[in-house]
Enzyme design. Structure first.
Site, PDB file in Angstrom:
ATOM      1  N   ALA A 105       0.835  -1.202   0.000  1.00 43.85           N
ATOM      2  CA  ALA A 105       0.000   0.000   0.000  1.00 43.85           C
ATOM      3  C   ALA A 105       0.866   1.246   0.000  1.00 43.85           C
ATOM      4  O   ALA A 105       2.010   1.214   0.440  1.00 43.85           O
ATOM      5  CB  ALA A 105      -0.901   0.014   1.236  1.00 43.85           C
TER       6      ALA A 105
ATOM      7  N   TYR B 290      -5.621   8.391   3.314  1.00 39.55           N
ATOM      8  CA  TYR B 290      -4.926   7.123   3.574  1.00 39.55           C
ATOM      9  C   TYR B 290      -5.720   6.278   4.578  1.00 39.55           C
ATOM     10  O   TYR B 290      -6.012   5.100   4.335  1.00 39.55           O
ATOM     11  CB  TYR B 290      -3.506   7.419   4.101  1.00 39.55           C
ATOM     12  CG  TYR B 290      -2.874   6.253   4.802  1.00 39.55           C
ATOM     13  CD1 TYR B 290      -2.443   5.139   4.091  1.00 39.55           C
ATOM     14  CD2 TYR B 290      -2.727   6.250   6.199  1.00 39.55           C
ATOM     15  CE1 TYR B 290      -1.884   4.057   4.741  1.00 39.55           C
ATOM     16  CE2 TYR B 290      -2.164   5.175   6.850  1.00 39.55           C
ATOM     17  CZ  TYR B 290      -1.748   4.079   6.123  1.00 39.55           C
ATOM     18  OH  TYR B 290      -1.208   3.007   6.780  1.00 39.55           O
TER      19      TYR B 290
ATOM     20  N   LYS C  57      -7.842   2.473   4.228  1.00 42.89           N
ATOM     21  CA  LYS C  57      -7.661   1.286   5.079  1.00 42.89           C
ATOM     22  C   LYS C  57      -8.980   0.877   5.736  1.00 42.89           C
ATOM     23  O   LYS C  57      -9.287  -0.318   5.859  1.00 42.89           O
ATOM     24  CB  LYS C  57      -6.595   1.571   6.137  1.00 42.89           C
ATOM     25  CG  LYS C  57      -5.198   1.765   5.557  1.00 42.89           C
ATOM     26  CD  LYS C  57      -4.595   0.437   5.105  1.00 42.89           C
ATOM     27  CE  LYS C  57      -3.188   0.572   4.591  1.00 42.89           C
ATOM     28  NZ  LYS C  57      -2.511  -0.703   4.385  1.00 42.89           N
TER      29      LYS C  57
END
Ligand code: UDP
Length: 331
Positions: free
Chosen positions: A74, A140, A144
């Site tokens: 990632a 970000y 997730k």
């Protein structure tokens, strides 16, 4: 277990590979080497060079047959995720969907996933437990959290059993000194301190010294990367044993301030480490630390190497391999 470690040439992935090997499992690394490095590969562990953005490449890897997978591939730069969300959508979210579809198609139904404390956003209370509200403040963290939700659906619909491992601040290096790859353009506190100590950077900018904390600087929960790595092994073993998915926080449960980290780094390195307080960084909470009670209960996991001295000394040892003119060698 034969385990496909996606992102296994990166900073955390390389430590996961080592932990899997030590526990008697058989890791195979899948990595596009965009930030991962060959120098991080554990001796004797196979590398498949491939990209999660290409369904055929990740599909071919899973088709070789694995008992489990670890997904650490990632992008993770918070600031960049706010400026270029498109990149994070494609790599983090779409890339993960490619992984899940390939895993399901190949019948690999056990997965450990790198999640993050960024799913929580600004803490409304500390220590943060798993029931804390999830309101990410950057893209970000959103990617997730979105992936955690998709994992929940793949569990219900496809029987994929997963461990969402919410890392707090990963830091430190393999205490045996066997993993030597440095991250390119590090954004995190300890590598930046180490770059100043190495003479590669002029000073540490302390983002705010007027917080309502014991010394005015921000408090975070730094957890040793080898401790994190062990949690992946324990999580996959628990899934194999119980057939249950889980979501856990992984932190040391100790809050360390920026000034405290700096003081330990000065002592351990014996270098002055120039530092200057500048303004606060947008979006930084004053204090953020975990309770890892659930990881202790479900995984029998404990952070055993996450004291500040071990974090700093294991990291400094790696920087010592590059020397004052060795910066480029590290890139
Ligand atoms: N920090 C700092 N200067 C830097 C980098 C980080 O003062 O050059 C501080 C930051 O404000 C935070 C802590 O160090 O309080 C850890 O930051 P990092 O970016 O490593 O992780 P985060 O907690 O933001 O995920």
């Amino acid at each position: 277990m034969k385990v496909l470690v996606i992102g296994g040439a990166g900073y955390i992935g390389s430590h996961v590979v080592k932990a899997l090997r030590r526990a008697g499992h058989e890791p195979v690394v899948f990595d596009n080497l965009s930030s991962g490095q060959r120098r991080n590969l554990f001796p004797g562990v196979e590398l498949i060079v491939g990209d999660i953005q290409k369904p055929e490449e990740i599909g071919a890897a899973f088709a070789r047959g694995f008992d489990a997978a670890v997904h650490l591939a990632a992008f993770k730069a918070v600031g960049e995720s706010m400026a270029e969300p498109e990149k994070y959508s494609v790599n983090n979210i779409s890339g993960t969907i490619n992984i899940l579809n390939a895993a399901v198609a190949a019948g690999c139904l056990r997965l450990a996933f790198s999640s993050t404390a960024a799913v929580f956003g600004s803490p409304t209370y500390v220590p943060i437990d798993e029931a804390h509200p999830t309101v990410p403040e950057n893209y970000y963290g959103f990617t997730k959290l979105e992936i955690e939700r998709i994992l929940g659906w793949y569990d219900r619909l496809k029987g994929l059993k997963y461990a969402a491992l919410r890392y707090f601040n990963a830091a430190g290096y393999d205490p045996d000194g066997e993993i030597l790859g440095l991250e390119r353009n590090p954004q995190n506190l300890l590598p930046i301190i180490m770059e100043v100590a190495s003479g590669w950077r002029d000073e540490l900018q302390i983002f705010g010294d007027d917080y309502d904390t014991r010394d005015g600087t921000c408090i975070r929960d730094y957890v040793h990367v080898s401790d994190l790595a062990d949690a992946h092994v324990k999580a996959l073993e628990r899934i194999e044993r119980t057939g249950e998915s889980l979501t856990v926080n992984l932190g040391s449960e100790r809050g360390i301030s920026v000034a405290e980290m700096l003081a330990v780094a000065r002592r351990v390195t014996g270098r002055p480490i120039q530092a200057r307080a500048v303004g606060r960084r947008a979006g930084d909470p004053a204090a953020c630390y975990a309770t890892s009670a659930r990881a202790r209960e479900l995984l029998g996991w404990e952070a055993t190497r996450s004291d500040v001295d071990t974090l700093v000394s294991s990291t400094w040892r790696v920087y010592g391999h590059y020397g004052p003119d060795g910066k480029e060698a590290a890139r």
